[in-house]
Design a protein around this motif. Structure first.
Motif, PDB file in Angstrom:
ATOM      1  N   MET A  93       0.847  -1.208   0.000  1.00 53.57           N
ATOM      2  CA  MET A  93       0.000   0.000   0.000  1.00 53.57           C
ATOM      3  C   MET A  93       0.870   1.242   0.000  1.00 53.57           C
ATOM      4  N   GLY A  94       0.760   2.073  -1.040  1.00 51.53           N
ATOM      5  CA  GLY A  94       1.576   3.277  -1.137  1.00 51.53           C
ATOM      6  C   GLY A  94       0.987   4.399  -0.304  1.00 51.53           C
ATOM      7  N   LYS A  95       1.699   5.525  -0.363  1.00 51.33           N
ATOM      8  CA  LYS A  95       1.223   6.685   0.386  1.00 51.33           C
ATOM      9  C   LYS A  95      -0.043   7.236  -0.261  1.00 51.33           C
ATOM     10  N   SER A  96      -0.903   7.796   0.567  1.00 46.07           N
ATOM     11  CA  SER A  96      -2.160   8.347   0.085  1.00 46.07           C
ATOM     12  C   SER A  96      -1.916   9.684  -0.627  1.00 46.07           C
ATOM     13  N   ARG A  97      -2.867  10.058  -1.503  1.00 44.32           N
ATOM     14  CA  ARG A  97      -2.748  11.355  -2.173  1.00 44.32           C
ATOM     15  C   ARG A  97      -3.341  12.456  -1.300  1.00 44.32           C
ATOM     16  N   VAL A  98      -3.843  12.055  -0.132  1.00 47.78           N
ATOM     17  CA  VAL A  98      -4.365  13.039   0.813  1.00 47.78           C
ATOM     18  C   VAL A  98      -3.296  13.255   1.884  1.00 47.78           C
ATOM     19  N   THR A  99      -2.793  14.464   1.960  1.00 45.45           N
ATOM     20  CA  THR A  99      -1.799  14.762   3.001  1.00 45.45           C
ATOM     21  C   THR A  99      -2.476  15.541   4.121  1.00 45.45           C
ATOM     22  N   ASN A 100      -1.803  15.661   5.226  1.00 42.66           N
ATOM     23  CA  ASN A 100      -2.435  16.340   6.360  1.00 42.66           C
ATOM     24  C   ASN A 100      -1.422  17.088   7.215  1.00 42.66           C
ATOM     25  N   ASN A 101      -1.970  17.977   8.036  1.00 44.30           N
ATOM     26  CA  ASN A 101      -1.130  18.778   8.956  1.00 44.30           C
ATOM     27  C   ASN A 101      -1.431  18.393  10.401  1.00 44.30           C
ATOM     28  N   ILE A 102      -1.844  17.185  10.624  1.00 40.35           N
ATOM     29  CA  ILE A 102      -2.288  16.810  11.974  1.00 40.35           C
ATOM     30  C   ILE A 102      -1.179  17.016  13.011  1.00 40.35           C
ATOM     31  N   ARG A 103       0.032  16.597  12.648  1.00 38.54           N
ATOM     32  CA  ARG A 103       1.141  16.713  13.604  1.00 38.54           C
ATOM     33  C   ARG A 103       1.345  18.179  14.030  1.00 38.54           C
ATOM     34  N   THR A 104       1.373  19.064  13.032  1.00 37.30           N
ATOM     35  CA  THR A 104       1.575  20.496  13.314  1.00 37.30           C
ATOM     36  C   THR A 104       0.410  21.054  14.134  1.00 37.30           C
ATOM     37  N   LEU A 105      -0.799  20.687  13.713  1.00 36.45           N
ATOM     38  CA  LEU A 105      -1.982  21.213  14.406  1.00 36.45           C
ATOM     39  C   LEU A 105      -2.066  20.694  15.843  1.00 36.45           C
ATOM     40  N   ARG A 106      -1.624  19.463  16.040  1.00 33.81           N
ATOM     41  CA  ARG A 106      -1.602  18.930  17.418  1.00 33.81           C
ATOM     42  C   ARG A 106      -0.661  19.763  18.271  1.00 33.81           C
ATOM     43  N   PHE A 107       0.486  20.112  17.677  1.00 33.54           N
ATOM     44  CA  PHE A 107       1.494  20.898  18.394  1.00 33.54           C
ATOM     45  C   PHE A 107       0.919  22.260  18.765  1.00 33.54           C
ATOM     46  N   HIS A 108       0.206  22.880  17.807  1.00 32.56           N
ATOM     47  CA  HIS A 108      -0.379  24.203  18.057  1.00 32.56           C
ATOM     48  C   HIS A 108      -1.623  24.132  18.940  1.00 32.56           C
ATOM     49  N   HIS A 109      -2.066  22.947  19.206  1.00 31.38           N
ATOM     50  CA  HIS A 109      -3.278  22.764  20.025  1.00 31.38           C
ATOM     51  C   HIS A 109      -2.859  22.245  21.407  1.00 31.38           C
ATOM     52  N   GLY A 110      -1.942  22.955  22.025  1.00 26.28           N
ATOM     53  CA  GLY A 110      -1.495  22.601  23.370  1.00 26.28           C
ATOM     54  C   GLY A 110      -0.732  21.289  23.420  1.00 26.28           C
ATOM     55  N   GLU A 111       0.014  21.003  22.371  1.00 28.17           N
ATOM     56  CA  GLU A 111       0.807  19.766  22.272  1.00 28.17           C
ATOM     57  C   GLU A 111      -0.042  18.541  22.598  1.00 28.17           C
ATOM     58  N   MET A 112      -1.165  18.504  21.936  1.00 26.24           N
ATOM     59  CA  MET A 112      -2.100  17.380  22.115  1.00 26.24           C
ATOM     60  C   MET A 112      -1.435  16.076  21.674  1.00 26.24           C
ATOM     61  N   THR A 113      -1.595  15.036  22.472  1.00 25.76           N
ATOM     62  CA  THR A 113      -0.991  13.750  22.107  1.00 25.76           C
ATOM     63  C   THR A 113      -1.880  13.020  21.097  1.00 25.76           C
ATOM     64  N   GLN A 114      -1.293  12.021  20.442  1.00 26.67           N
ATOM     65  CA  GLN A 114      -2.074  11.214  19.480  1.00 26.67           C
ATOM     66  C   GLN A 114      -3.216  10.513  20.211  1.00 26.67           C
ATOM     67  N   GLU A 115      -2.941  10.082  21.425  1.00 23.08           N
ATOM     68  CA  GLU A 115      -3.945   9.377  22.222  1.00 23.08           C
ATOM     69  C   GLU A 115      -5.142  10.305  22.510  1.00 23.08           C
ATOM     70  N   GLN A 116      -4.836  11.555  22.895  1.00 21.44           N
ATOM     71  CA  GLN A 116      -5.907  12.520  23.200  1.00 21.44           C
ATOM     72  C   GLN A 116      -6.757  12.806  21.954  1.00 21.44           C
ATOM     73  N   LEU A 117      -6.071  12.963  20.838  1.00 22.55           N
ATOM     74  CA  LEU A 117      -6.808  13.217  19.588  1.00 22.55           C
ATOM     75  C   LEU A 117      -7.659  12.001  19.221  1.00 22.55           C
ATOM     76  N   ALA A 118      -7.082  10.809  19.427  1.00 20.87           N
ATOM     77  CA  ALA A 118      -7.809   9.571  19.112  1.00 20.87           C
ATOM     78  C   ALA A 118      -9.093   9.480  19.942  1.00 20.87           C
ATOM     79  N   VAL A 119      -8.983   9.800  21.226  1.00 21.66           N
ATOM     80  CA  VAL A 119     -10.161   9.744  22.112  1.00 21.66           C
ATOM     81  C   VAL A 119     -11.208  10.751  21.653  1.00 21.66           C
ATOM     82  N   LYS A 120     -10.749  11.968  21.328  1.00 23.49           N
ATOM     83  CA  LYS A 120     -11.685  13.015  20.890  1.00 23.49           C
ATOM     84  C   LYS A 120     -12.365  12.649  19.572  1.00 23.49           C
ATOM     85  N   ALA A 121     -11.613  12.002  18.679  1.00 22.84           N
ATOM     86  CA  ALA A 121     -12.175  11.653  17.362  1.00 22.84           C
ATOM     87  C   ALA A 121     -12.901  10.306  17.392  1.00 22.84           C
TER      88      ALA A 121
END
Lengths: 74, 149
Positions: A1-29
């Motif tokens: 499976m290759g990389k998707s043609r949809v890219t994202n800024n999740i990492r950056t946005l997490r950082f700008h959102h009070g350094e939200m962890t992946q776990e916290q975002l996962a729970v919220k989503a």
């Protein structure tokens, strides 16, 4: 499976959102942390509903999180 | 290893154990060549029909044992296994891989019958194809979870 043609800024946005962890975002989503990791690494393109949930959890608009690199780049 | 990867490995191990035990029982029962002497069509059908409920029951038991083992292993730090859309997609993709394996096995088994090979060859192939399908779905699942999707 290759990389998707949809890219994202999740990492950056997490950082700008009070350094939200992946776990916290996962729970919220309402998904697993592994799914957030897969999306962040562009391994998996989320459904439209999940994309909206992630954008909502990060408090931004959908287009600020995801970008589609499709036909226009050809 | 994530919860789903561990589950795939556990289910793979249980599949190997179940098939090995079933093969051993069949071997001990029919090692004198009774399989060929008896009505191979009827015997083959009974063996395959018995395999299906055996697989269902043993899978349920394996899953219960895995859940208990998992709960003991992660005491104090429980990992809640929620199923999201990626899990469902991985399940579907693994099922496609499994159907392909079963389809190929079934095709081969019918091929042996068309070529007028002995009846038991088709049953051996079908038996092996059920085993390969069961293992294949777990391998596919493990692989998809390992690489993210």
């Amino acid at each position: 499976m290759g990389k998707s043609r949809v890219t994202n800024n999740i990492r950056t946005l997490r950082f700008h959102h009070g350094e939200m962890t992946q776990e916290q975002l996962a729970v919220k989503a309402g998904v697993t942390r592994q799914t957030i990791i897969a999306i962040e690494n562009s391994r998996y393109s989320p459904s439209l509903e999940l994309a909206f949930r992630i954008a909502g959890a990060l408090g931004v608009k959908l287009e600020e999180v995801f970008t589609y690199h499709g036909e226009e780049e050809k | 290893m994530s919860y789903h990867e561990r589950r795939a490995v556990a289910m793979m191990a249980s599949t190997v154990l179940i098939f090995a035990s079933y093969c051993l029982v069949l071997y001990l029962k029919y090692r004198g060549g009774d399989f060929v002497q008896a009505d191979p069509l009827r015997l083959g059908a009974v063996i395959l029909l018995l395999l299906i409920p055996l697989l269902i029951v043993s899978k349920i038991l394996s899953m219960i044992l895995f859940t208990i083992g998992q709960a003991i292993a992660v005491q104090g730090n429980p990992e809640i296994p929620i199923e999201d859309e990626r899990d469902k997609m991985i399940g579907q993709k693994s099922a496609v891989a499994a159907f392909s394996i079963f389809g190929a096995g079934f095709f081969l088994a019918m091929g042996t019958l068309a070529l007028a090979w002995p009846m038991q060859t088709a049953f051996y192939l079908l038996f092996f194809c059920i085993f390969a399908t069961d293992i294949g779905i777990q391998i596919a699942e493990f692989r998809f979870y390992r690489r993210g999707f």
